[in-house]
Write an enzyme that holds these catalytic residues in place. Sequence first.
Site: not given
Ligand code: PGA
Length: 250
Positions: A10, A12, A96, A98, A167, A173, A211, A232
Amino acid sequence: MTREKLLAANWKLNLPAEGIGAYCSAMRGRPNAGFDLVLAPPAPFLELLVRESKEAGEGFAVGAQNSSQHDSGAFTGEVSARMIAGLGARYAIVGHSERRTIFGENDEAVGLKLAKASDAGLVPIFCVGESQETRDAGNTLDWLHRQVTTAMAVAARSFPRLVVAYEPIWAIGTGRNAKNPEIREAHQAIAGLVAPLVPADCRLSILYGGSVKADNAAEIASLEEVDGFLVGGASLVSSSFLAIWGAMRG
Ligand code: PGA
């Protein structure tokens, strides 16, 4: 229900620092590991990625990061699931955290998006996960129950292929991935929730996201409850994404 491995990137609102062409070249020539690797770029790059994937001999699949709950009409800024499928993408991330926390998508909207993605022939990557506050209050499993069952009841579709990504919001993140016992418990709960809601021959993947990096992927992938990852930050450099792919291959 059969379980299937999957690895998804992803990006983003980012592009790989090395550029799309170089990134896709790095994806070429991998030995076939028997599972899909999905790249989800920002929407304007879907078509380019589909072209690149064809040049890569279908070496990877393409997914959207979001798709509308509407087919057409006065919905400024929206992109429909049919349009995404028409470009040749095969997957769509739905719900997601976000989208939920920043753009206000609730379980009903997520359910409608699942329905539209399914009607367009896209495989949904349906994201669920709790906040730190919810985990601290001991309400994680209730939270997952509500997220899974409400959206799937609204969708009211029979999913021949479904991807659910667990998640936890506090792990996204932050550099603080969930630990294996937490992941196992959540994945077992999700599998139990989904089982009565999908056909007996559904091909299901339950991914972990939050992460994931080259140096923790092997340990998390050692759980039999984990079918793969939604990545991500570590997906923005092809070498670190491929290292995660390598850890999944075992
Ligand atoms: P991240 O994001 O790997 O940067 O923690 C994962 C995601 O939001 O799908």
